[in-house]
Design an enzyme around this catalytic site. Structure first.
Site, PDB file in Angstrom:
ATOM      1  N   SER A 142     -40.990  16.086 -20.344  1.00 26.15           N
ATOM      2  CA  SER A 142     -40.030  17.173 -20.479  1.00 26.15           C
ATOM      3  C   SER A 142     -40.313  17.846 -21.822  1.00 26.15           C
ATOM      4  CB  SER A 142     -38.619  16.577 -20.452  1.00 26.15           C
ATOM      5  OG  SER A 142     -37.647  17.544 -20.759  1.00 26.15           O
ATOM      6  N   LYS A 167     -42.405  19.389 -17.194  1.00 27.99           N
ATOM      7  CA  LYS A 167     -41.122  20.102 -17.039  1.00 27.99           C
ATOM      8  C   LYS A 167     -40.890  20.938 -18.276  1.00 27.99           C
ATOM      9  CE  LYS A 167     -36.517  18.160 -17.600  1.00 27.99           C
ATOM     10  NZ  LYS A 167     -35.622  17.058 -17.165  1.00 27.99           N
ATOM     11  N   LYS A 169     -38.289  23.253 -20.398  1.00 29.75           N
ATOM     12  CA  LYS A 169     -36.895  23.649 -20.589  1.00 29.75           C
ATOM     13  C   LYS A 169     -36.846  25.165 -20.661  1.00 29.75           C
ATOM     14  CE  LYS A 169     -34.840  19.586 -21.020  1.00 29.75           C
ATOM     15  NZ  LYS A 169     -33.667  19.172 -20.235  1.00 29.75           N
ATOM     16  N   ASP A 194     -36.140  23.224 -16.281  1.00 30.88           N
ATOM     17  CA  ASP A 194     -34.783  22.653 -16.397  1.00 30.88           C
ATOM     18  C   ASP A 194     -33.947  23.597 -17.256  1.00 30.88           C
ATOM     19  OD1 ASP A 194     -32.516  21.127 -16.609  1.00 30.88           O
ATOM     20  OD2 ASP A 194     -33.486  19.359 -17.484  1.00 30.88           O
ATOM     21  N   GLU A 219     -34.429  22.675 -12.029  1.00 28.77           N
ATOM     22  CA  GLU A 219     -33.403  21.665 -12.316  1.00 28.77           C
ATOM     23  C   GLU A 219     -32.152  22.317 -12.914  1.00 28.77           C
ATOM     24  OE1 GLU A 219     -35.143  18.449 -14.529  1.00 28.77           O
ATOM     25  OE2 GLU A 219     -33.206  17.584 -15.080  1.00 28.77           O
ATOM     26  N   ASP A 244     -29.015  17.612 -11.715  1.00 26.54           N
ATOM     27  CA  ASP A 244     -29.009  16.559 -12.738  1.00 26.54           C
ATOM     28  C   ASP A 244     -27.555  16.357 -13.171  1.00 26.54           C
ATOM     29  OD1 ASP A 244     -29.096  15.135 -15.150  1.00 26.54           O
ATOM     30  OD2 ASP A 244     -30.660  16.324 -16.082  1.00 26.54           O
ATOM     31  N   LYS A 268     -30.056   9.541 -13.210  1.00 29.63           N
ATOM     32  CA  LYS A 268     -30.022   8.887 -14.523  1.00 29.63           C
ATOM     33  C   LYS A 268     -29.017   7.757 -14.416  1.00 29.63           C
ATOM     34  CE  LYS A 268     -31.262  12.978 -17.251  1.00 29.63           C
ATOM     35  NZ  LYS A 268     -30.736  14.167 -17.951  1.00 29.63           N
ATOM     36  N   GLY A 296     -34.374  11.304 -18.033  1.00 25.28           N
ATOM     37  CA  GLY A 296     -34.285  10.599 -19.315  1.00 25.28           C
ATOM     38  C   GLY A 296     -33.347  11.323 -20.251  1.00 25.28           C
TER      39      GLY A 296
HETATM   40  O1  OSB Z   1     -31.586  17.546 -18.769  1.00 25.68           O
HETATM   41  O2  OSB Z   1     -32.966  15.991 -18.468  1.00 25.68           O
HETATM   42  C1  OSB Z   1     -32.242  16.623 -19.222  1.00 25.68           C
HETATM   43  C2  OSB Z   1     -32.782  15.422 -22.809  1.00 25.68           C
HETATM   44  C3  OSB Z   1     -31.511  15.551 -23.317  1.00 25.68           C
HETATM   45  C4  OSB Z   1     -30.519  16.050 -22.512  1.00 25.68           C
HETATM   46  C5  OSB Z   1     -30.792  16.426 -21.195  1.00 25.68           C
HETATM   47  C6  OSB Z   1     -32.055  16.284 -20.678  1.00 25.68           C
HETATM   48  C7  OSB Z   1     -33.086  15.812 -21.507  1.00 25.68           C
HETATM   49  C8  OSB Z   1     -34.476  15.710 -21.105  1.00 25.68           C
HETATM   50  C9  OSB Z   1     -35.302  14.694 -21.835  1.00 25.68           C
HETATM   51  O3  OSB Z   1     -35.005  16.452 -20.306  1.00 25.68           O
HETATM   52  C10 OSB Z   1     -36.125  13.828 -20.974  1.00 25.68           C
HETATM   53  C11 OSB Z   1     -36.695  12.662 -21.749  1.00 25.68           C
HETATM   54  O4  OSB Z   1     -35.952  11.692 -22.023  1.00 25.68           O
HETATM   55  O5  OSB Z   1     -37.873  12.691 -22.088  1.00 25.68           O
HETATM   56 MG    MG Z   2     -32.033  17.824 -16.735  1.00 31.48          MG
END
Ligand code: OSB
Ligand code: MG
Length: 374
Positions: A142, A167, A169, A194, A219, A244, A268, A296
């Site tokens: 991510s 992924k 953001k 995401d 996402e 999510d 999660k 995660g």
């Molecule tokens: O939306 O998945 C998410 C990290 C913090 C808050 C929300 C998210 C995330 C990540 C990190 O996408 C994923 C990782 O732990 O590497």
């Molecule tokens: Mg997410």
């Protein structure tokens, strides 16, 4: 003579607050993280210890729970109910926590620590007790929000390391043009985005422009507490939506599946109340032929190890966000370094989650510690 089983007595618990610096800021639509602050729970029985961490943030950015709020609940409500009591299995402990509403992240931290302890008391890897198989799981990464050229460099570096899905953001102003630039550079890569709930149905035209970019899924584009609008949006998109934030319980999962609001699902364990509910979500997705993957929350080695064990269940058929811990931390609180090779993350070996604490380093990043029980 048949072997008899004595339910596990939770003799003692520690509740720590841990503050781990991040190697570089992690930027998502809701804000910027520069450190990972989390409650770490230790449950003790018969010389064994079970561990888990809470995935809530200091402020309610991702979901409603907060670090201080969760610690208050764990300290004053949850631990007083379980320390000094015996539980034959995690379901018995889940039943004790069930009457209190919501607070799925706080409940998960306690439930998951018990799973680790219980698995250790049986001398088995946690994955065996949940019915998982395999010695490694497929993983992606991510990537936080940043300028386009730097993003392309980071995508290239992680693709070369063999991560099986990248992924990105996104947020308003950092979306279609950025994703198109990455797609132009890497035509064959498994890519997803995401949004962490930063759009509304009024952004439908913008989100439809992502349809041409061959994304594995989009996402959580819309509100964290909404499912119905995602169902409406899915009718207007060809790219699968992956929920999510919206999925904290199996009921949310069922509503999303029945309304076709989530053709892929991010699970999660730390946001769903623990393994029991995460497995129910996994199972109902399988019943709807909806593939899942493990999300995660920038977890330390403790939460990361839990995520890896969960990912061994059969319907985790897409790469998860459980990437190498060294991407986030200079040093982790576990003795084992959880590192992926060629997009495969090994399942830590040994009883329970298979990781032990690096006590010296942990002390140096512990903000506070409270002990419950003799
Ligand atoms: O939306 O998945 C998410 C990290 C913090 C808050 C929300 C998210 C995330 C990540 C990190 O996408 C994923 C990782 O732990 O590497
Ligand atoms: Mg997410």
């Amino acid at each position: 003579m048949p072997h008899t089983y004595t339910p596990l007595l939770i003799e003692q618990a520690d509740l720590r607050l841990v503050r781990l610096p991040l190697l570089s800021p992690f930027i998502i639509s809701t804000g910027t993280m520069t450190e990972k602050v989390f409650p770490l729970i230790t449950l003790r029985s018969g010389g064994l210890e079970g561990y888990a961490e809470g995935v809530m943030d200091p402020t309610p950015d991702y979901l409603e729970e907060t670090t201080e709020g969760a610690m208050d609940l764990i300290r004053n409500v949850f631990l007083p109910q379980i320390v000094g009591r015996r539980f034959a299995n995690p379901a018995e402990l889940e039943a004790v926590l069930a009457p209190w509403r919501g607070h799925r992240m706080a409940k998960a931290a306690v439930e998951m620590a018990f799973w680790d302890l219980w698995a250790k008391s049986l001398g088995l890897p946690l994955k065996v007790l949940i019915g998982g198989v395999g010695d490694a799981v497929d993983v992606g990464v991510s990537l936080g929000i940043g300028p386009i050229p730097g993003t392309i460099d980071r995508v290239r570096a992680h693709a070369l390391q063999g991560y099986k899905r990248i992924k990105l953001k996104i947020m308003p102003g950092h979306d279609v043009a950025m994703v198109r630039a990455v797609r132009d550079e890497f035509p064959d890569l498994h890519l997803s985005v995401d949004a962490n709930s930063c759009y509304t149905l009024a952004d439908t035209a913008l989100l439809q422009r992502l349809d041409g970019l061959d994304l594995d899924y989009i996402e959580q584009p819309l509100a964290w507490d909404d499912i119905a609008d995602h169902a409406t949006l899915q009718k207007r998109l060809t790219t699968p939506i992956c929920l999510d934030e919206s999925i904290r319980t199996v009921v949310h999962a069922r509503h999303a599946l029945q309304s076709d609001a989530s053709r892929v699902m991010n699970i999660k364990v730390g946001r769903s109340g623990g393994y029991a509910e995460a497995i129910r979500i996994h199972d109902i997705c399988a019943a709807f032929s909806v593939p899942v993957w493990c999300g995660g929350m920038l977890e330390s080695g403790v939460g990361r190890a839990h995520n890896i064990h969960l990912s061994t269940l059969p319907n985790f058929s897409k790469p998860g966000d459980v990437s190498s811990a060294s991407r986030y931390f200079v040093r982790d609180i576990t003795e084992q370094q959880l590192e992926a090779t060629d997009g495969r993350m090994p399942v830590p070996e040994g009883p329970g989650i298979g990781v032990t604490l690096d006590h010296t380093f942990l002390e140096s990043v512990t903000v506070s510690i409270e002990r419950f029980g003799a």
